[in-house]
Design a protein around this motif. Structure first.
Motif, mmCIF file in Angstrom:
data_model
loop_
_atom_site.group_PDB
_atom_site.id
_atom_site.type_symbol
_atom_site.label_atom_id
_atom_site.label_comp_id
_atom_site.label_asym_id
_atom_site.label_seq_id
_atom_site.Cartn_x
_atom_site.Cartn_y
_atom_site.Cartn_z
ATOM 1 N N ASN A 79 74.123 19.820 60.752
ATOM 2 C CA ASN A 79 74.350 18.915 59.639
ATOM 3 C C ASN A 79 75.810 18.548 59.513
ATOM 4 N N ASN A 80 76.556 19.628 59.439
ATOM 5 C CA ASN A 80 77.996 19.389 59.333
ATOM 6 C C ASN A 80 78.479 18.432 60.416
ATOM 7 N N GLY A 81 77.947 18.785 61.569
ATOM 8 C CA GLY A 81 78.307 17.945 62.730
ATOM 9 C C GLY A 81 77.888 16.516 62.456
ATOM 10 N N ASN A 82 76.685 16.308 61.972
ATOM 11 C CA ASN A 82 76.218 14.955 61.752
ATOM 12 C C ASN A 82 77.034 14.244 60.692
ATOM 13 N N LEU A 83 77.343 15.002 59.645
ATOM 14 C CA LEU A 83 78.032 14.379 58.534
ATOM 15 C C LEU A 83 79.447 13.924 58.896
ATOM 16 N N SER A 84 80.078 14.776 59.509
ATOM 17 C CA SER A 84 81.503 14.441 59.763
ATOM 18 C C SER A 84 81.774 14.308 61.269
ATOM 19 N N LYS A 85 80.935 13.444 61.849
ATOM 20 C CA LYS A 85 81.024 13.314 63.314
ATOM 21 C C LYS A 85 82.438 12.984 63.822
ATOM 22 N N GLY A 86 82.968 11.870 63.243
ATOM 23 C CA GLY A 86 84.290 11.415 63.730
ATOM 24 C C GLY A 86 85.362 12.474 63.547
ATOM 25 N N PHE A 87 85.491 13.048 62.420
ATOM 26 C CA PHE A 87 86.511 14.026 62.104
ATOM 27 C C PHE A 87 86.431 15.211 63.063
ATOM 28 N N ASP A 88 85.150 15.653 63.193
ATOM 29 C CA ASP A 88 84.906 16.814 64.025
ATOM 30 C C ASP A 88 85.419 16.588 65.451
ATOM 31 N N ARG A 89 85.172 15.377 65.956
ATOM 32 C CA ARG A 89 85.568 15.077 67.353
ATOM 33 C C ARG A 89 87.086 15.238 67.558
ATOM 34 N N THR A 90 87.828 14.647 66.584
ATOM 35 C CA THR A 90 89.287 14.764 66.742
ATOM 36 C C THR A 90 89.737 16.216 66.739
ATOM 37 N N ILE A 91 89.120 16.986 65.838
ATOM 38 C CA ILE A 91 89.494 18.412 65.800
ATOM 39 C C ILE A 91 89.220 19.047 67.155
ATOM 40 N N LYS A 92 88.005 18.729 67.691
ATOM 41 C CA LYS A 92 87.641 19.332 68.973
ATOM 42 C C LYS A 92 88.645 18.949 70.066
ATOM 43 N N LYS A 93 88.942 17.634 70.082
ATOM 44 C CA LYS A 93 89.854 17.143 71.104
ATOM 45 C C LYS A 93 91.207 17.863 71.014
ATOM 46 N N ASN A 94 91.731 17.986 69.781
ATOM 47 C CA ASN A 94 93.002 18.693 69.599
ATOM 48 C C ASN A 94 92.919 20.120 70.100
ATOM 49 N N ASN A 95 91.795 20.744 69.756
ATOM 50 C CA ASN A 95 91.621 22.124 70.211
ATOM 51 C C ASN A 95 91.683 22.232 71.726
ATOM 52 N N ILE A 96 90.942 21.252 72.351
ATOM 53 C CA ILE A 96 90.900 21.286 73.826
ATOM 54 C C ILE A 96 92.299 21.113 74.396
ATOM 55 N N ASN A 97 93.017 20.108 73.888
ATOM 56 C CA ASN A 97 94.387 19.881 74.369
ATOM 57 C C ASN A 97 95.239 21.119 74.211
ATOM 58 N N GLU A 98 95.096 21.700 73.017
ATOM 59 C CA GLU A 98 95.885 22.888 72.746
ATOM 60 C C GLU A 98 95.544 23.990 73.745
ATOM 61 N N LYS A 99 94.215 24.082 73.991
ATOM 62 C CA LYS A 99 93.747 25.134 74.890
ATOM 63 C C LYS A 99 94.282 24.872 76.309
ATOM 64 N N ILE A 100 94.136 23.562 76.687
ATOM 65 C CA ILE A 100 94.631 23.229 78.036
ATOM 66 C C ILE A 100 96.108 23.573 78.140
ATOM 67 N N ASN A 101 96.850 23.112 77.127
ATOM 68 C CA ASN A 101 98.285 23.394 77.139
ATOM 69 C C ASN A 101 98.555 24.885 77.244
ATOM 70 N N LYS A 102 97.822 25.621 76.427
ATOM 71 C CA LYS A 102 98.023 27.064 76.410
ATOM 72 C C LYS A 102 97.733 27.638 77.784
ATOM 73 N N ASP A 103 96.535 27.221 78.321
ATOM 74 C CA ASP A 103 96.133 27.750 79.642
ATOM 75 C C ASP A 103 97.152 27.381 80.700
ATOM 76 N N LEU A 104 97.573 26.102 80.613
ATOM 77 C CA LEU A 104 98.501 25.600 81.617
ATOM 78 C C LEU A 104 99.791 26.423 81.593
ATOM 79 N N TYR A 105 100.320 26.586 80.379
ATOM 80 C CA TYR A 105 101.568 27.342 80.275
ATOM 81 C C TYR A 105 101.379 28.765 80.737
#
Ligand code: ADP
Ligand code: MG
Length: 485
Positions: A4-30
Motif C-alpha cells: 500500500n505504502n508503495g502504491n500510495l507514494s510511488k514517486g517519492f519512494d522511487r527517489t528514496i530508493k535511487k538515492n539509497n542505491i547511489n549511496e550504496k554504490i558509492n559506499k561499495d565503490l569506496y
C-alpha cells in the motif's frame, strides 16, 4: 502495508530508493577502492594516531592491521630524518601535501615512501596515501651506475668509438677516437658519419662495400686507409655494428699503422738475413769461375770472326751483369772492412753526384742539389753511404727515360737526425708495389737485378736509420732517408 505504502507514494519512494542505491554504490565503490588499492591508505586522528588502514598499507609497513591500529604515524618516521617537521608544518599550513620521506619499519628495514596527505578528508579524520618507491630509487640508482659504468668503458677504452643514430648522425665519440682521427677539440656530434668518413679520402668502393655489409648483415669489419691530414695516411682496423642498442650503431677502431709497418719491416729484414747468408756462400763460389771466364773471353776477343762478334758482345755484356749482381750480393754477404767514422755526409753526396753526372747528362737528366749549411757530422761507413746514394740516384735516372730533374735535398730534421731526400719526375710507383721495394729480386726493369734497393735498405738499417717512400703515379717518387746524428 508495504505494498500500500508503495502504491500510495510511488514517486517519492522511487527517489528514496535511487538515492539509497547511489549511496550504496558509492559506499561499495569506496570500500572496494580502499581495500583493493595498490597504494597504502592510512586514516589518522589529530595527533597522528592510526585509526584505519588498508591491506596495502599493512604490506608497506610490514605489520598486521591490528598492530597498525595501535600505532602512531610518528612511530614510523625514520628518526634521523630532518624533513619531518617541515612536512608537518607545510601540511598544517596548506591542508594537503605531496612529498617523500624515509620510514623505519618494525623489522628494521628503511623504506623510502612517496605520499600524499590530506587533512580532514573523511569524517574529520586525516588521510595519507603511501607508495613504496624504494625499488624505484634502487632501480634509478642502478641505472645511473650502469650508465656511469658504460660511460667509463666508452671513455677509457683503448679503441676509438663512435656511436651514431638511424639518421647516421654522430651521437657520441670518445677521446681516443678523437685523437686517432686527429680531430682535437672538434665537435662531431650531430654530423653525418658518412660525410666524416668520406672527408678522410677513403677509397669509395671499399667504403660502399663495408656500409652495404652493415646494412645487410648488421656488421662489418676490416682495414681502411684514411688521410688524417693532407700529408699523413694511417691504417685503421675497425669493426662496425648496426643497432647495438636502441637504434644506435657503434663503430670501434684502432690505428694499426705502426703494427703494419713493423710487420713489413720484420718481413723485409727476415728475407734480408736469409739472402745475406746465402749470398755469403754462393757469391764466392761463383766469383772464381767468373774470373776465369772473363779472362779467357778477353783472350778470345781478337780471334773472333766478324759474324760472331754479336755473340761475343752479348756474352761479355751478360758476364758484366753477372758480375754486378755478384758484387751487390757481396755487399750483403760481408760487412767487410766496414769502418764507421764521423763524416760530413754532404761530401759523400757531392762525390756521388759528380760520379753519376755523366750518366745523367746522357739521359737528359739534371741533378739539382740543396744542402743545408753546417749539417752535423754523421757516424757512418762512407763507402756504403755512397752505395746508397748511387743506387737511389741511378734508379731515379732510370725512371726518367725522356729526361727530367732529380732533386737532392739534405737538411737537419727535428729529432736529432738528418733528412736526405731524392726526388724524381718519373712514372711513380703503384701503392701495391711500394711494399715490395727492398725485397730481393723485385724489379720491373728488363735488365734489372732487383737488388739495389735491398742493399740500400740493409745499409740504412745498419746505420739505424729509416727509409720512407712517397710516390704519386705520373708525378714522381721521393725516397726519404732519415739518419741519426
Ligand atoms: P733494379 O733497379 O735493378 O730494378 P732496385 O732494387 O734498384 O732494382 O729497384 C727495384 C724496383 O723498384 C725497380 O725495378 C723499380 O720498379 C722500382 N723503383 C725503384 N726506384 C724507383 C723510382 N725512383 N721510381 C719508380 N720506381 C722505382
Ligand atoms: Mg736499381
Amino acid at each position: 502495508m508495504t505494498l500500500n505504502n508503495g502504491n500510495l507514494s510511488k514517486g517519492f519512494d522511487r527517489t528514496i530508493k535511487k538515492n539509497n542505491i547511489n549511496e550504496k554504490i558509492n559506499k561499495d565503490l569506496y570500500k572496494d577502492l580502499f581495500i583493493e588499492a595498490l597504494e597504502g591508505i592510512v586514516f589518522w586522528s589529530a595527533n597522528g594516531k592510526i585509526v584505519q588502514v588498508n591491506e596495502a598499507a599493512c604490506r608497506i609497513f610490514e605489520s598486521s592491521k591490528d598492530e597498525l591500529l595501535t600505532k602512531n604515524l610518528k612511530d614510523f618516521v625514520y628518526p634521523k630524518n630532518s624533513n619531518f617537521m617541515r612536512i608537518v608544518n607545510q601540511l598544517l599550513e596548506r591542508g594537503s601535501i605531496r612529498d617523500e620521506l624515509d620510514f623505519l619499519m618494525p623489522n628494521g628495514q628503511i623504506k623510502s615512501l612517496e605520499f600524499t596527505a590530506k587533512l580532514n578528508s573523511v569524517d574529520g579524520y586525516h588521510m595519507t596515501i603511501f607508495r613504496n618507491v624504494t625499488d624505484r630509487h634502487q632501480m634509478e640508482k642502478e641505472l645511473r651506475e650502469s650508465e656511469l659504468k658504460f660511460r667509463k668503458v666508452f671513455e677509457e677504452a683503448l679503441e676509438g668509438m663512435i656511436l651514431w643514430n638511424e639518421k647516421y648522425e654522430v651521437v657520441d665519440i670518445n677521446q681516443v677516437g678523437m685523437s686517432i682521427l686527429h680531430l682535437p677539440g672538434k665537435s662531431l656530434i650531430g654530423q653525418s658519419i658518412i660525410q666524416i668518413i668520406e672527408d678522410f679520402n677513403v677509397n669509395k668502393e671499399e667504403l660502399y662495400h663495408h656500409s652495404e655489409n652493415v646494412r645487410k648483415n648488421g656488421y662489418a669489419n676490416g682495414v681502411l686507409q684514411i688521410n688524417v691530414t693532407s700529408d699523413r695516411k694511417i691504417y685503421i682496423e675497425f669493426s662496425a655494428k648496426h643497432n647495438v642498442f636502441s637504434k644506435l650503431s657503434l663503430i670501434s677502431f684502432k690505428d694499426i699503422t705502426e703494427k703494419l709497418e713493423m710487420e713489413e719491416q720484420l718481413k723485409k729484414s727476415d728475407t734480408l738475413s736469409v739472402v745475406g747468408e746465402l749470398a755469403a756462400g754462393i757469391a764466392h763460389e761463383i766469383r772464381n769461375p767468373m774470373t776465369a771466364l772473363k779472362g779467357f773471353i778477353q783472350l778470345l776477343e781478337d780471334s773472333i770472326q766478324e759474324d760472331h762478334s754479336m755473340y761475343f758482345n752479348i756474352i761479355s755484356s751478360e758476364l758484366k751483369r753477372i758480375d754486378s749482381i755478384i758484387n751487390e750480393f757481396l755487399i750483403l754477404a760481408k760487412p767487410q772492412a766496414v769502418k764507421f767514422i764521423r763524416k760530413n755526409i754532404i761530401e759523400i753526396m757531392k762525390e756521388t753526384v759528380e760520379f753519376l753526372n755523366a750518366q745523367a747528362v746522357l739521359h737528359n737528366v739534371q741533378i739539382q742539389t740543396y744542402f743545408e749549411k753546417e749539417l752535423p757530422l754523421i757516424f757512418c761507413e762512407p763507402n756504403q753511404m755512397k752505395k746508397v746514394f748511387i743506387n737511389l740516384i741511378k734508379n731515379a735516372i732510370e725512371v726518367m727515360p725522356k729526361g727530367g730533374i732529380i732533386t737532392v735535398l739534405m737538411e737537419s730534421a727535428s729529432d736529432q737526425s738528418i733528412h736526405i731526400s731524392i726526388r724524381d719526375e718519373g712514372a711513380g710507383i703503384p701503392s701495391d708495389k711500394i711494399k715490395k721495394l727492398g725485397q730481393p729480386f723485385f724489379t720491373t726493369k728488363e735488365k734489372g737485378t732487383g737488388l739495389g734497393l735491398m742493399v740500400t735498405y740493409k745499409i740504412i738499417e745498419e746505420h739505424k736509420g729509416s727509409i720512407v717512400v712517397e710516390s704519386e703515379l705520373g708525378v714522381g717518387s721521393v725516397f726519404h732517408i732519415y739518419l741519426p746524428c
